[in-house]
Design a protein around this motif. Sequence first.
Motif, PDB file in Angstrom:
ATOM      1  N   TYR B  46       0.709  -1.276   0.277  1.00 12.60           N
ATOM      2  CA  TYR B  46       0.036   0.055   0.156  1.00 12.60           C
ATOM      3  C   TYR B  46       0.882   1.412  -0.075  1.00 12.60           C
ATOM      4  O   TYR B  46       1.968   1.055   0.611  1.00 12.60           O
ATOM      5  N   VAL B  48       1.641   5.192   0.922  1.00  4.99           N
ATOM      6  CA  VAL B  48       1.107   6.246   1.918  1.00  4.99           C
ATOM      7  C   VAL B  48       1.533   7.827   1.355  1.00  4.99           C
ATOM      8  O   VAL B  48       2.960   7.670   1.141  1.00  4.99           O
ATOM      9  N   LEU B  54      -5.959   8.746   4.680  1.00  2.36           N
ATOM     10  CA  LEU B  54      -5.335   7.520   4.775  1.00  2.36           C
ATOM     11  C   LEU B  54      -6.142   6.661   5.699  1.00  2.36           C
ATOM     12  O   LEU B  54      -6.603   7.150   6.826  1.00  2.36           O
ATOM     13  N   ASN B 452       4.614   0.125   1.227  1.00  4.90           N
ATOM     14  CA  ASN B 452       4.464  -0.706   2.168  1.00  4.90           C
ATOM     15  C   ASN B 452       4.118  -2.165   2.204  1.00  4.90           C
ATOM     16  O   ASN B 452       3.129  -2.411   1.309  1.00  4.90           O
ATOM     17  N   LEU B 453       5.056  -3.209   2.547  1.00  7.95           N
ATOM     18  CA  LEU B 453       4.655  -4.563   2.054  1.00  7.95           C
ATOM     19  C   LEU B 453       4.318  -5.350   3.034  1.00  7.95           C
ATOM     20  O   LEU B 453       4.736  -5.290   4.264  1.00  7.95           O
ATOM     21  N   ILE B 454       3.052  -6.009   2.779  1.00  8.27           N
ATOM     22  CA  ILE B 454       2.343  -6.899   3.775  1.00  8.27           C
ATOM     23  C   ILE B 454       2.358  -8.285   3.478  1.00  8.27           C
ATOM     24  O   ILE B 454       2.113  -8.428   2.221  1.00  8.27           O
ATOM     25  N   GLN B 455       2.369  -9.056   4.265  1.00  6.10           N
ATOM     26  CA  GLN B 455       2.139 -10.515   3.829  1.00  6.10           C
ATOM     27  C   GLN B 455       1.307 -11.377   4.849  1.00  6.10           C
ATOM     28  O   GLN B 455       1.036 -11.024   5.938  1.00  6.10           O
ATOM     29  N   PRO B 467      -2.902 -10.808   8.464  1.00  4.93           N
ATOM     30  CA  PRO B 467      -3.414 -10.375   9.814  1.00  4.93           C
ATOM     31  C   PRO B 467      -4.300  -9.293   9.726  1.00  4.93           C
ATOM     32  O   PRO B 467      -4.571  -8.638   8.711  1.00  4.93           O
ATOM     33  N   THR B 468      -4.915  -9.054  10.916  1.00  7.53           N
ATOM     34  CA  THR B 468      -5.952  -7.889  10.789  1.00  7.53           C
ATOM     35  C   THR B 468      -5.020  -6.414  10.876  1.00  7.53           C
ATOM     36  O   THR B 468      -4.338  -6.335  11.658  1.00  7.53           O
ATOM     37  N   ILE B 469      -5.056  -5.679   9.730  1.00  2.00           N
ATOM     38  CA  ILE B 469      -4.229  -4.740   9.742  1.00  2.00           C
ATOM     39  C   ILE B 469      -5.028  -3.168   9.839  1.00  2.00           C
ATOM     40  O   ILE B 469      -6.129  -3.176   9.042  1.00  2.00           O
ATOM     41  N   ASP B 470      -4.643  -2.294  10.639  1.00  2.00           N
ATOM     42  CA  ASP B 470      -5.316  -1.061  10.583  1.00  2.00           C
ATOM     43  C   ASP B 470      -4.160   0.017  10.391  1.00  2.00           C
ATOM     44  O   ASP B 470      -3.406  -0.167  11.356  1.00  2.00           O
ATOM     45  N   ILE B 471      -4.337   0.810   9.491  1.00  2.00           N
ATOM     46  CA  ILE B 471      -3.455   1.945   9.209  1.00  2.00           C
ATOM     47  C   ILE B 471      -4.138   3.156   9.083  1.00  2.00           C
ATOM     48  O   ILE B 471      -4.974   3.371   8.260  1.00  2.00           O
ATOM     49  N   ARG B 472      -3.869   4.348   9.864  1.00  2.00           N
ATOM     50  CA  ARG B 472      -4.327   5.479   9.948  1.00  2.00           C
ATOM     51  C   ARG B 472      -3.472   6.640  10.174  1.00  2.00           C
ATOM     52  O   ARG B 472      -2.186   6.322  10.728  1.00  2.00           O
ATOM     53  N   PRO B 473      -3.867   7.943   9.743  1.00  2.00           N
ATOM     54  CA  PRO B 473      -2.702   8.833  10.029  1.00  2.00           C
ATOM     55  C   PRO B 473      -2.065   8.868  11.565  1.00  2.00           C
ATOM     56  O   PRO B 473      -2.727   8.535  12.359  1.00  2.00           O
TER      57      PRO B 473
END
Lengths: 473, 473
Positions: B46, B48, B54, B452-455, B467-473
């Motif tokens: 994703y 940023v 975001l 940003n790399l997620i697996q 996994p449960t992922i939460d990204i915010r400012p």
Amino acid sequence: MSQLEKLIDRIIVRANMNLREFDFDVTPYVKSAFPTEQLLKFYAFYGVTSHHPLHFNFIGSNLAGSYFLGKCKTENSILYKSDVRGDELKKKGEVFTYQGLEMPIANDEEIKIQDSFLVKTLIHSNSHDPESPEEFLIRNTVSNFYSNIHGAPVEGCYLGSFSTVDLTSLHSCIIGAFSYVQSPDLYYTPIKPGTIWIKGDDFKFKYTYDTEILDKYIMEIPGEKPQGIFMDFIENRKDDFQKVFDSAVGLEPTEVPIDSAVSRYAYIAGETQISENVLISQRAYLENAWMGKGTNAQENSYIINSRLEKNDITAHGAKIINATLGEKVFVAFNSFLNGKEDCPLTIGTGCMVMPHTIIDIEEPLEIPAKTVVWGYIKNKSDLAENSVLIEDMRKVNGEVTMGNMTFKGNGASIISAFEHRIDHILEGNGAFFNGEGKNQGHAQEGSNMSYNLIQPYLTGDKKGIFPTIDIRP
Amino acid sequence: MSQLEKLIDRIIVRANMNLREFDFDVTPYVKSAFPTEQLLKFYAFYGVTSHHPLHFNFIGSNLAGSYFLGKCKTENSILYKSDVRGDELKKKGEVFTYQGLEMPIANDEEIKIQDSFLVKTLIHSNSHDPESPEEFLIRNTVSNFYSNIHGAPVEGCYLGSFSTVDLTSLHSCIIGAFSYVQSPDLYYTPIKPGTIWIKGDDFKFKYTYDTEILDKYIMEIPGEKPQGIFMDFIENRKDDFQKVFDSAVGLEPTEVPIDSAVSRYAYIAGETQISENVLISQRAYLENAWMGKGTNAQENSYIINSRLEKNDITAHGAKIINATLGEKVFVAFNSFLNGKEDCPLTIGTGCMVMPHTIIDIEEPLEIPAKTVVWGYIKNKSDLAENSVLIEDMRKVNGEVTMGNMTFKGNGASIISAFEHRIDHILEGNGAFFNGEGKNQGHAQEGSNMSYNLIQPYLTGDKKGIFPTIDIRP
């Protein structure tokens, strides 16, 4: 003023508040550590496995180049290329025993880093603070290049370059460069650079480096980056790590037996051989390293032109160059064993190299089996002054002074403490795995981890700050 | 049964529930799309930036190889190598106008993907559903290879390979392979493969590919992966993307003017030239491509041995091979313009290539300036049947049939709808940037993004689930 600048200032004030009694100012150590632009250049990363409790929570922090494995929360902190393990955090339902008291663990333990500035610092193990076994807290703390926080909650401290705080709770302390402290707890205590201090229930070990020798290896000058042989040694090899980190998927893997684990973030070069039950951690550097069965290379360790026979331990930050190790040799934190191509170093079976030992020889040197060594050794005569056979150490009861080393108390206790620890490390790392599910450790777990890469905002007011990130199962 | 298997079954049941009226079963399309192990192999990522609102929230999903930019929530979904943009989502405070009604936008719009299975699908633009302007919803839907969901909320649909749903709200529809639909909304409608259907307020355009021709290019056989020239074309080039994705930091950058943007996830090879105000999106493929000022190459587009003069648009999935384009040529979604080295294709200034056009020539072909072209063209006589000058089209009022194409209504309306859209795309992409802060678009924004790399979990019961992922400012 950007949010990143505000964050840096905020951390400085908080650490200084804790250290006000010493009239100590962390500012020059923080501001000279590296140019702020470095904080934009490197991704941070975290590992996800099915065998570690998962929770990452990053708030208002910069995490450039840092690595996370176990549960961890960072808040208003800067972690620059730090390595935050957590595969030895206590798990819910376990029982924590301390001085005969048994405490059930209520929640999976978490590392919590608040209002701190850590540079290339290793954080490992778990909270040894009996008052807070579910939280491994690092708060209001500034730590300098290549320091180690090992099972040691720290609050309001300054940790100098290449210092280690080990199984200790620290409050408002100043730990000098290359000092090693292991002690139940420590309040408002300044530790001079180059002090190796181990305090057990019934013994005290203390060694002090001469300032002029220490300065050659590591010297902190406020307002400048630390200097000396240790820094040069690492800086000369840092480009080698670049290609390892530039790949999103890992370079061509080394040939590794099924029961061993080589981190894809380790650097492996030359004629390196990996035997069974071997653990090579991220940021370990191996060049022409012959790694026998059950050996390991922990974070920030370097093994170059050396042979490790079997069940040898290379602890965090230790460096082994042009050396041959017999079986079950323990090379503790940050030791610098610098053999030369024409002056090899040989270490006999069962030796214990104490934390922060420097062996920098200009003649071949052989350390007999089952010897404890410490301090600064450049030749045979230094060795004589800075070592003792394990069996002789066991007999000590009282006070012994040898060169810069003083020991008080029960010699058998310190030996058995080390023996216990060595076995614990080998077990934990999976050195004794029998190939059939018994004695499994990190070497057998590590291979099925997924890596996740995170980065900060690159523009705007939040430039350099990572978004708020929450990861859970 | 693993959580991943359960998830797949759950999605199948939900899509079939919506499509029960047609007695349509998505199972063979889901189960044959790719081996499940593929879901473990590729990281998702994703972006940023400081100029997009975001919020990423990923729950119980597999996102292998997918890319996210704008606000997005995925829940119980599988997105395999999908590309979910979101830099055109509506922002809080904007006003959404629809048929004269004005609606203030209460929250930053979010893409929400629930209980869906999307393969290499592009999701872009924003919700054109006036009843739900803050949520761009994709639910209970299965979409096959290289379909496009463009500003089109979809619920309970099957979207065939290389199909496009554009500025339409769809409920329980089946869209055949390589079909293109643009219509206000659509309920319980099956669209046959190879149908290009554009419905405006006062016009209808419809073209239908002959089945035997379509099958050569793209054919879906239940239980098998889609086949044909389109799939072969892409598969033959997929290894080229591998090295782009294997790098964590991007390959050696192409020389790019300051006002242009080339995604580090684009593939650039040969003698490729990037002029000013150019936008090259992720997963665009450029080989010997001369990209003039203000041109663009959108996601999944291929430009090979071709010259794009100025302000040309290569829409999502379009392929331009051995061709020369004059100024302001619009090559719409998924068009396949296949000139040959010895039979080049020349397209005059101001031409409009309708969505899903196939020009596959075996003789040199020149398309006069300001022409609208559509359908299947392999030579001059096909061109005569499948094109009309823009000025002639404007005069149409009533019904016209040419070959497989039928048009009803006001010709000026469809032309001005396209003209409006072309200008909107060029503006949005920054083609008209004047170098001094005016007319800024994606080409000027794109360069300061962090990736940003997620697996997913690689082992255990959650194997393959992120996994449960939460990204915010």
